[in-house]
Design an enzyme around this catalytic site. Structure first.
Site, mmCIF file in Angstrom:
data_model
loop_
_atom_site.group_PDB
_atom_site.id
_atom_site.type_symbol
_atom_site.label_atom_id
_atom_site.label_comp_id
_atom_site.label_asym_id
_atom_site.label_seq_id
_atom_site.Cartn_x
_atom_site.Cartn_y
_atom_site.Cartn_z
ATOM 1 N N LEU A 8 56.724 91.656 68.130
ATOM 2 C CA LEU A 8 55.826 92.338 69.058
ATOM 3 C C LEU A 8 54.750 91.362 69.526
ATOM 4 C CD1 LEU A 8 55.471 95.760 67.202
ATOM 5 C CD2 LEU A 8 57.225 94.992 68.802
ATOM 6 N N GLN A 73 56.987 95.292 77.976
ATOM 7 C CA GLN A 73 56.339 96.580 77.753
ATOM 8 C C GLN A 73 55.263 96.738 78.826
ATOM 9 O OE1 GLN A 73 53.958 96.985 74.200
ATOM 10 N NE2 GLN A 73 54.123 99.220 74.180
ATOM 11 N N GLY A 100 53.720 88.939 66.517
ATOM 12 C CA GLY A 100 53.606 87.555 66.975
ATOM 13 C C GLY A 100 52.284 86.907 66.669
ATOM 14 N N LYS A 348 49.738 47.706 73.633
ATOM 15 C CA LYS A 348 50.618 48.667 74.300
ATOM 16 C C LYS A 348 51.938 47.985 74.615
ATOM 17 C CE LYS A 348 51.074 49.109 78.472
ATOM 18 N NZ LYS A 348 52.109 48.749 79.502
ATOM 19 N N HIS A 360 40.413 40.394 66.695
ATOM 20 C CA HIS A 360 39.244 41.049 67.280
ATOM 21 C C HIS A 360 39.292 41.097 68.803
ATOM 22 C CE1 HIS A 360 37.857 38.161 64.034
ATOM 23 N NE2 HIS A 360 38.362 37.320 64.906
ATOM 24 N N ASN A 383 48.604 42.140 82.448
ATOM 25 C CA ASN A 383 49.979 42.573 82.707
ATOM 26 C C ASN A 383 50.164 43.327 84.013
ATOM 27 O OD1 ASN A 383 48.419 44.663 81.620
ATOM 28 N ND2 ASN A 383 50.204 45.726 80.805
#
EC number: 2.7.7.23
Length: 455
Positions: A8, A73, A100, A348, A360, A383
């Site tokens: 429900l 509902q 729920g 990255k 550092h 980059n």
């Protein structure tokens, strides 16, 4: 054993004061209803029916891709009315009914309720709580048999003293629901059709009522406001922390540790305060995680140290490597054995070779760095040309002096040295020294400016 499940999830949750349905509030980075669905999916039911109402599209989107039937509902006329909407979508078998917004319910408790409820019984999950305020009470006769469930708004003073409460979780065959649900009347203060009335019908039809209880009280607690949500978040996190500690991991303060995903741990790890785990994270043996770190979708191998205030996301940190403090390892990095990503270093999509150090104040993006290299303070791999990303390749044993810029695409050969303060735009051959900076001059006739004073 055939089983259908009804969840429900039609309520608005006005006390949340939110623009989304209550069941879509999050606990441990998952919506409340996702927690419930995950628990019932482990029962391998034949079908799961979710009854939606307020902002139903949001609920359906949140559960997209799962094997779920959604039933709308349209009018919020109570729990009995909600289950009635689901009835045509259920098979001729046992039906497990739950809410729920009860996110911590365990598969084990649900399985026990289903297994101990016969096909011609009504199974009810109840609990004894110290503070039953606001909850429906279980009323028993002098022989201890359950006779009815009374909502607090409809309870008298004696009934309000009862500590055994209704959790709202039931197991009953569809045939009984087909008989009982149409008989429910809205004869109560709220003028709603209460599912709890099936207790009365069961007694009238001489149907046995099977009562089971949860393992822990927190498993049946619902969420109605943000205070309760925060409280259950801490219960969840504490429970997760205790399971992790049982596997041989020390956590400095379990009340200041959050897992918002899945954590696989080795032995003899140490986790300091305010560490957050997101997604899927794996820790090897003897890993040390400093305070205030965030680990997301990463693999941390044996004997790694992640120093305080560092972030590792979508990367692998190999055995014996050191990250931090105040380091950020972004996705697609591979920090090799014994390598160092030091303080205020960001990496990255970079491979940092075995034993190499960037200690550092450095940015390493789209880079492939060999073994035993030294990357000085302030080095930047440039980059991005404004349109595309380009790669920097540095060979083994290279030395990159402080405050140097490597303009990608560029290759630094094995054993090469880049003098401090250089801007490198061309490939550097192996074992060469590259210097690219203005010649130092001394101007002996120069005079420092003097500050003017008003007369």
């Amino acid at each position: 054993m055939g089983l259908s499940v009804v969840i429900l999830a039609a309520g608005k949750g006005s006390r949340m004061n939110s623009n989304k349905p209550k069941v879509l509030q999050t606990l441990a980075a998952k919506t409340l209803i996702e927690h419930v669905v995950s628990s019932v999916e482990k029962l391998n039911p034949d079908n799961i029916v979710v009854v939606t109402g307020h902002l139903k599209e949001q609920v359906e989107d949140a559960l997209q891709g799962r094997n779920i039937t959604f039933v709308y509902q349209q009018q919020q006329l109570g729990t009995g009315h909600a289950v009635l909407q689901a009835l045509p979508y259920l098979k001729e078998q046992k039906v497990l009914i739950l809410y729920g917004d009860v996110p911590l319910i365990s598969t084990e408790v649900l399985e026990n309720l289903v297994d101990t409820t016969n096909y011609d019984d009504l199974g009810v999950l109840t609990a004894f709580v110290e503070n039953p305020q606001g909850l429906g009470r279980i009323v028993r006769d002098k022989f201890g048999a359950v006779t009815e469930i009374v909502e607090e708004k409809d309870a008298n003073d004696i009934q309000r003293q009862i500590k055994e409460i209704n959790t709202g979780i039931y197991c009953v065959h569809k045939n009984l629901l087909q008989k009982w649900l149409p008989e429910i009347k809205a004869n109560n203060v709220q003028k709603e059709y209460y599912l709890t009335d099936i207790i009365t019908f069961a007694k009238a039809d001489h149907v046995s009522i099977n009562v089971t209880h949860p393992i822990n009280e927190f498993e049946i607690l619902g969420v109605n406001d943000r205070t309760q949500l925060a409280s259950l978040e801490r219960v969840w996190q504490r429970n997760v922390a205790e399971k992790i500690m049982a596997k041989g991991v020390s956590i400095a303060d379990p009340n200041r540790f959050d897992v918002r995903g899945n954590l696989d741990v080795g032995k003899d790890c140490w986790i300091d305060i305010n560490v957050i785990i997101k997604g899927n994270v794996k820790l090897g043996n003897n890993v040390v995680i400093g305070a205030n770190c965030i680990l997301k979708n990463c693999i941390i191998e044996d004997n790694v140290r992640i120093k305080s205030n560092s972030m590792v996301d979508g990367s692998i940190i190999r055995e014996g490597a050191i990250v931090g403090p105040f380091a950020r390892v972004r996705p697609e990095c591979d920090v090799k054995e014994g390598a160092v990503i030091g303080n205020f270093v960001e990496a990255k999509k970079t491979i940092l070779g075995k034993g190499s150090k960037a200690s550092h104040l450095t940015y390493l993006g789209d880079s492939e760095i060999g073994a035993n290299c030294n990357i000085g303070a302030g080095v930047i791999t440039c980059n991005y040309d404004g349109v595309n990303k380009h790669k920097t390749v540095i060979g083994d044993y290279a030395f990159i002096g402080s405050d140097s810029q490597l303009i990608a695409p560029v290759n630094i050969g094995q054993g090469a040295t880049v003098g401090a303060g250089s801007t490198i735009v061309k490939d550097v051959p192996a074992d060469n020294l590259a210097i690219s900076r203005a010649r130092q001059r001394h101007i002996d006739t120069w005079q420092r400016s003097v500050k003017k004073t008003d007369k």
